[in-house]
Each structure stands twice: as structure tokens, then as C-alpha cells.
Enzyme design. Structure first.
Site, PDB file in Angstrom:
ATOM      1  N   ASP A 147       4.913   1.967   7.559  1.00 16.25           N
ATOM      2  CA  ASP A 147       4.429   0.854   8.376  1.00 16.25           C
ATOM      3  C   ASP A 147       4.981   0.918   9.790  1.00 16.25           C
ATOM      4  OD1 ASP A 147       2.900  -1.339   8.966  1.00 16.25           O
ATOM      5  OD2 ASP A 147       3.978  -2.749   7.692  1.00 16.25           O
ATOM      6  N   GLU A 205       0.473   4.713   6.076  1.00 10.19           N
ATOM      7  CA  GLU A 205       0.261   3.462   6.781  1.00 10.19           C
ATOM      8  C   GLU A 205       1.112   3.519   8.035  1.00 10.19           C
ATOM      9  OE1 GLU A 205       0.843  -1.283   6.739  1.00 10.19           O
ATOM     10  OE2 GLU A 205       0.323  -0.463   4.768  1.00 10.19           O
TER      11      GLU A 205
END
Length: 394
Positions: A351, A74
Site C-alpha cells: 500500500d 497494491e
């Protein structure tokens, strides 16, 4: 879905080129930037480890390499072509320099990957991506443009960067065709969809459990790839609960509510009864669902008499979903999710650039986990899920 990939990456053969891709693009040689040094020390005898019953994997001895060895997926980027829709959806969450970091897919990103111990990162277009486009025809052309552009980006860093496909979910048939092209011709690993898609207006939305998406899901299952369901902010008409508190939008809280609800819509629609092999990836340790699973499942069973599912909600969360640590560098919470679904369904991610990539890498390196669990979460689960052929790490 997973191949039986050996835990020792030195046993990997040189990868064959993906269909439709030049051989150079998938020659995953050891990059010169990989760092040398001593192996990480094993955790203390009291290290937190998922219950043995939560996993089918044997605790074979693992020597964690000192060179970048992790896989993360991600990890976000954007290009100038998509700057306007990204800024519109994420402006309340912006921090100094985040947009420059999204645009940098070369020097700084690779340097941070080395520092974080990440060998391979799969990139995805930052939220809302194509899902923020209101015109279906524009979404189709933008998705194709984005995927061709991302193919050129990852070609600059063979062995370090991979790609998730952006899809025009405003047009389900076109989305299925673009996914097929991205996987079969461009060599992408899977699609990433930023939750709901706008349709015609800012407040017009479509969710992936709606009937028009059944042929799309059939294509996903046939291709044998997972789908990453990524958050985005609710549309303006659904943001009343955040009135006067914009700081609660985005990753603070709104993302969690939006994406966990979308995941429950998929389950309760009967999607996984129709397509039982589908696999959905959720970031942020499952957007709270593993922690709320017992209560949601128990109460749903009492009140949803008109809905006939083959299993309880707990079962779908354990068999049709995968969970990443993206933006959630908490060992206690990670172990709880491992105990809920088994360590084979938990994956490392950071992230980036919304969260600190190096902090995420250092957290996993030093977390109170066994080396066997660290190796599964940090690398081998992703290798198996995406059938990766990576260069040796030691």
C-alpha cells in the site's frame, strides 16, 4: 486461472512479448540494482503456519533469496495530470511527502523496492483515479490517457514495474473495451477499480453489481484476469457517520466500510453464480470480511429469503476472492486469513506510499511463518495469478 509455474524461478524461460508490445518492454532481465547477500534464516520451530488443511501446496524446502524476490501489487502512483482528483479524495489521510512519493516512479521507488526486497511491483493510479470523474466522456478519455502514460512509465523499468489498468466505469461498454485494449495491446496484468464511480454529480454513484455492468463482467471473465477492488471515501451524502470525526475517513475506517460493503453487494447480486470464474482482489486482508465471514453469512441466510444464491456467502469469499496484506503487516491476522481461505489466496503487498514499503518488506521477512508460506505469500501466488515470467532471484 493460474498456470502451473515451478516454485524455482531459475527454471523460468525468457518471456515472450505480450501481444502488441515491443519485445524490449517485457524482457525481464535481472536488474543491476538487485542486492547480494546471505539467505534469510529459517523461522523458529514454533513459527506460525497456516493449517495444512487450508492449502493444497506441499511444503517443499524453500531457500529464500537475499536479493529482491517479492511481488507486490497494491502499490500506487499518480502523475501531475491527475493530481487534483487525488488530492480531493485523500486530503484527510495525507502525510508529509506522500504526494511527492506518489509522483516518484523512478529513483526513490526503485531504491525502496530494493530495500524492501521487492523485485516486481504492479502500479495503480491512486484513489479515486478515474472513478472520481463525474462526466462519462471525460472518464473515457482520461482512462485511455492514464493507461498510455502508465505504459511509458513501466517501460522505463522493465522487470521491476508492471501495470493495472484504470477504467472508465461510468461507461460500462467503454470500460470493457479499454480493459481489452489494456490487457491485449498494452500488456497490463489486470484492472483496478476504486470502488464505486461518480456519475454526473458528486453524490451520484454507480456500483459494480448493477445490471448495466454484466457485459463488462463477461469480458473480465473471458480475458481471465482478476479485478482489484480498491477503496475510496464514501461520497459526502454518505459521510454523516463521520461528522466531526474526519480522522476516521480514508484508511482509518471509512475505506473498510465502503469496500467490504461493495464486495458483499457483488456476492449477493448473484454475480458469481452467473460468472463463477471471476476473481476479485481485496487489500488490507479483505477489508475485515474474512474475520466477519461466519456471522455475515449466518445472519444473511436467515434474513435474505428472497435472494436465491447457489452457495452461502462463506463459499464465495473462499472461491471468488483473493486477499493481500497491503497496509496490514500483522502476522496473527495474516495467518487467520490463510486458515480461512488457504495460503494460495493470500498475497503480499504494501500500500505504498500510504504505508511504509520497507516496513512491509521487513515484516514479511521476519514474520513467524514457515519459509514455504513466506515464499507463497511473498512471490509465487502472484506469479501464478498474473502468469508472471520473472528473472531468477538467486
Amino acid at each position: 486461472m493460474a498456470n502451473n509455474v515451478p516454485s524455482n524461478t531459475d527454471d523460468f524461460d525468457e518471456p515472450a512479448a505480450a501481444p502488441g508490445i515491443g519485445r524490449r518492454s517485457f524482457m525481464l532481465g535481472v536488474p543491476g540494482a538487485l542486492l547480494a547477500g546471505a539467505s534469510l534464516a529459517s523461522p523458529s520451530a514454533g513459527a506460525a503456519t497456516a493449517d495444512a488443511s487450508a492449502s493444497d501446496v506441499h511444503d517443499d524446502p524453500v531457500k529464500i533469496p537475499s536479493r529482491p524476490w517479492k511481488v507486490a501489487f497494491e502499490e500506487h502512483y499518480m502523475t501531475s495530470h491527475f493530481d487534483s482528483i487525488v488530492r480531493k479524495d485523500t486530503k484527510v489521510a495525507a502525510r508529509t511527502g506522500v504526494y511527492a512519493d506518489l509522483l516518484d516512479v523512478d529513483t526513490k521507488r526503485i531504491e525502496l523496492m530494493d530495500r524492501a526486497g521487492i523485485q516486481y511491483a504492479i502500479l495503480s493510479l491512486n484513489t479515486p483515479g478515474i472513478q472520481g470523474e463525474t462526466d462519462p466522456a471525460a472518464a473515457v478519455s482520461d482512462a485511455r490517457y492514464a493507461n498510455d502514460e502508465l505504459r511509458r512509465i513501466v517501460d522505463r523499468h522493465p522487470g521491476r514495474l508492471g501495470a493495472f489498468a484504470a477504467l472508465p466505469m461510468q461507461d460500462p461498454a467503454a470500460a470493457a473495451d479499454e480493459l481489452d485494449r489494456a490487457v491485449r495491446e498494452l500488456g497490463f496484468h489486470a484492472p483496478l477499480v476504486n470502488s464505486f464511480s461518480n456519475l454526473h454529480t458528486e453524490n451520484g454513484v454507480v456500483y459494480l453489481d448493477e445490471p448495466q455492468y454484466l457485459p463488462f463482467w463477461e469480458r473480465v471473465q473471458a480475458l481471465g484476469v482478476p479485478l482489484y477492488l480498491h477503496p475510496r471515501n464514501p461520497v459526502p451524502s454518505q459521510q454523516l457517520m463521520f461528522r466531526d470525526h474526519p480522522e476516521l475517513l480514508a484508511a482509518t475506517w471509512a475505506y473498510l466500510v465502503e469496500t467490504s460493503t461493495h464486495a458483499l453487494r457483488l456476492i449477493t447480486s448473484g454475480l458469481f453464480d452467473r460468472y463463477p470464474d471471476l476473481q476479485i482482489c481485496l487489500g488490507h486482508l479483505g477489508e475485515s470480511l474474512p474475520f466477519m465471514a461466519w456471522r455475515v453469512s449466518a445472519v444473511y441466510a436467515r434474513h435474505a429469503h428472497r435472494v436465491k444464491l447457489k452457495h452461502d456467502l462463506l463459499t464465495y469469499l473462499k472461491t471468488n476472492f483473493r486477499y493481500t496484506t497491503a497496509g496490514f503487516f500483522d502476522t496473527t491476522a495474516t495467518v487467520e486469513v490463510m486458515n480461512f481461505v488457504g495460503r494460495d489466496r493470500v498475497y503480499f503487498s504494501t500500500d505504498y506510499p500510504w504505508m511504509d514499503m520497507v516496513q512491509g518488506g521487513q515484516w514479511l521477512d521476519n514474520a513467524e511463518l514457515s519459509d514455504a508460506d513466506r515464499w507463497r505469500i511473498g512471490r509465487m501466488n502472484a506469479v501464478e495469478l498474473f502468469k508472471l515470467k520473472l528473472a531468477p532471484t538467486a
